[in-house]
Design a protein around this motif. Sequence first.
Motif, short mmCIF file in Angstrom:
data_model
loop_
_atom_site.label_atom_id
_atom_site.label_comp_id
_atom_site.label_asym_id
_atom_site.label_seq_id
_atom_site.Cartn_x
_atom_site.Cartn_y
_atom_site.Cartn_z
N ASN A 41 69.71 8.90 73.59
CA ASN A 41 67.91 8.97 73.19
C ASN A 41 67.09 8.24 71.75
O ASN A 41 68.65 8.04 70.76
CB ASN A 41 66.94 10.46 73.19
N GLN A 42 66.33 8.10 71.23
CA GLN A 42 65.63 7.83 70.76
C GLN A 42 66.30 8.09 69.03
O GLN A 42 65.87 7.50 68.39
CB GLN A 42 64.11 7.31 70.89
N ALA A 43 66.26 9.86 69.60
CA ALA A 43 66.67 10.60 67.97
C ALA A 43 68.06 9.73 67.72
O ALA A 43 68.66 10.09 66.17
CB ALA A 43 66.83 11.73 68.24
N PHE A 44 68.91 9.25 68.20
CA PHE A 44 70.40 9.39 68.15
C PHE A 44 70.48 7.91 67.80
O PHE A 44 70.89 7.83 66.25
CB PHE A 44 71.28 9.08 69.39
N THR A 45 69.17 7.02 68.32
CA THR A 45 69.70 5.48 67.80
C THR A 45 68.94 5.61 66.03
O THR A 45 69.43 4.84 65.51
CB THR A 45 68.84 4.27 68.51
N ARG A 46 67.56 5.91 66.04
CA ARG A 46 67.17 6.98 65.10
C ARG A 46 68.07 7.39 63.79
O ARG A 46 67.86 7.42 62.81
CB ARG A 46 65.68 7.62 64.59
N SER A 47 68.55 8.31 64.33
CA SER A 47 69.74 9.50 63.46
C SER A 47 71.24 8.02 63.14
O SER A 47 71.72 7.83 61.80
CB SER A 47 69.93 10.21 63.56
N THR A 48 71.80 7.78 63.52
CA THR A 48 72.66 6.57 63.84
C THR A 48 72.32 4.97 62.76
O THR A 48 73.16 4.22 62.40
CB THR A 48 73.49 6.97 64.80
N TYR A 50 72.35 2.88 65.35
CA TYR A 50 72.55 2.04 66.34
C TYR A 50 71.44 1.78 67.01
O TYR A 50 71.74 2.53 68.01
CB TYR A 50 74.47 2.66 66.55
N ALA A 51 71.62 -0.10 67.77
CA ALA A 51 70.84 -0.21 68.49
C ALA A 51 71.71 0.59 69.96
O ALA A 51 72.75 0.79 70.06
CB ALA A 51 71.25 -1.25 68.89
N ARG A 52 70.97 0.72 70.89
CA ARG A 52 71.05 1.32 72.81
C ARG A 52 72.60 0.61 73.17
O ARG A 52 73.52 0.84 73.57
CB ARG A 52 70.18 1.25 73.24
N SER A 53 72.16 -1.13 72.76
CA SER A 53 72.90 -1.83 73.57
C SER A 53 74.57 -1.99 72.47
O SER A 53 75.55 -2.63 72.79
CB SER A 53 71.89 -3.12 73.23
N ALA A 54 74.61 -1.38 71.87
CA ALA A 54 75.66 -1.23 70.57
C ALA A 54 77.08 -0.11 70.73
O ALA A 54 77.58 -0.69 70.70
CB ALA A 54 75.21 -1.54 68.94
N VAL A 55 76.14 1.20 71.71
CA VAL A 55 76.62 2.18 71.81
C VAL A 55 76.92 2.46 73.47
O VAL A 55 78.17 2.85 73.78
CB VAL A 55 76.25 3.49 71.29
N ILE A 56 76.34 1.69 73.94
CA ILE A 56 76.61 2.23 75.63
C ILE A 56 77.91 0.91 76.00
O ILE A 56 78.03 0.22 76.27
CB ILE A 56 75.17 1.46 76.54
N GLY A 57 78.53 1.82 76.69
CA GLY A 57 80.11 1.41 76.97
C GLY A 57 81.29 2.22 75.51
O GLY A 57 81.86 1.28 76.48
#
Length: 341
Positions: A41-48, A50-57
């Motif tokens: 979720n957005q809280a994860f990307t904001r906290s870390t 990392y963009a979603r595209s960088a972590v998915i997979g």
Amino acid sequence: MADTLEAPYVDDSSFDGFARAQVAMVVTNPNLDDNPIVYVNQAFTRSTGYARSAVIGHNCRMLQGDDTDKAAVDRLRQGIEARQTVSVDILNYRANGQAFMNRLVVAPLFDTKGDVQYYVGIQKELGHDEQDASVDEINTQLLEIQDRVHSDLAMVIGMIRRQTTATSVPEEFAALTRRIETLQLLYEEMKLSDSQSNRDVIHMGSFVSRLACAIGHTCGRSGIRLNMQIEPLDVPIETATRVGLVVSELLTNAFQHAFDRIDTGLVEVRLSQLSAGGLRLIVSDDGIGIPSRMAWPDPATVGGRIVTGLIEGLEGTLQLGRGAAGSFVTIDVPAGASITE
């Protein structure tokens, strides 16, 4: 999976909906190689950072670094291998290399056969004043949030798999993010209800309005208008969950399929209270319409199975109409419907 959902209300002053809160959510799939992340979720990307595209997979270990405690990693791995809920404090690293401490709760999500389909992780970044806080107190807060998410995702996954085993993994993942974010908007409305001392119901008009705008923004395109006629009404939380997911499926279907090779069009959402109580939802379009030879909702598709399962669970009815242009779907939900699975 339980026959009924026991989903406690989340009462946490730091929680303001997963979409905005500093409570991050991660979903991984252990049935794919290396248990990769399939949703954040957005809280994860904001906290870390990392963009979603960088972590998915990728596996969640990408957040670990040189000073991450091996014992914490071992506890986490052992809990996952044992298919049990596990809670750890673990040092993670942002995309820019900055270290931060996470309190992480990970739980398996089982299907009706007892197989693990996903792992759901809820994590809260700990400030310096929180690292010495009561483990039991913070864990209780996170577990309450995790329980709500776990129950709602279990419902969705159960309906996806209910009528056929032919569902492909890519088909499920294609719409997983949208379905989870539909629930996120609901959680925000739950917090609003709590602030107004109205913890047992959801302001359905507000929820559907925001949901329709979000889907229109994501799935719409230039030339396609969205019109809403929505009455203010309150419904129980479990009813709101299912009706919101129905709205998400119907609107997405309209935006994606109703205007093939058509430059302009109109999608309408109407929500009203029935005279005997309950509610009526109508989603319509003036596009190409659903062909008369097509069975709808289609049991061969994930969306079709979800819509059918949701309406059956609400003890509601669905009617499909075909106009001079486009189609309209009318769903009636009776007052006091007993939620079933």
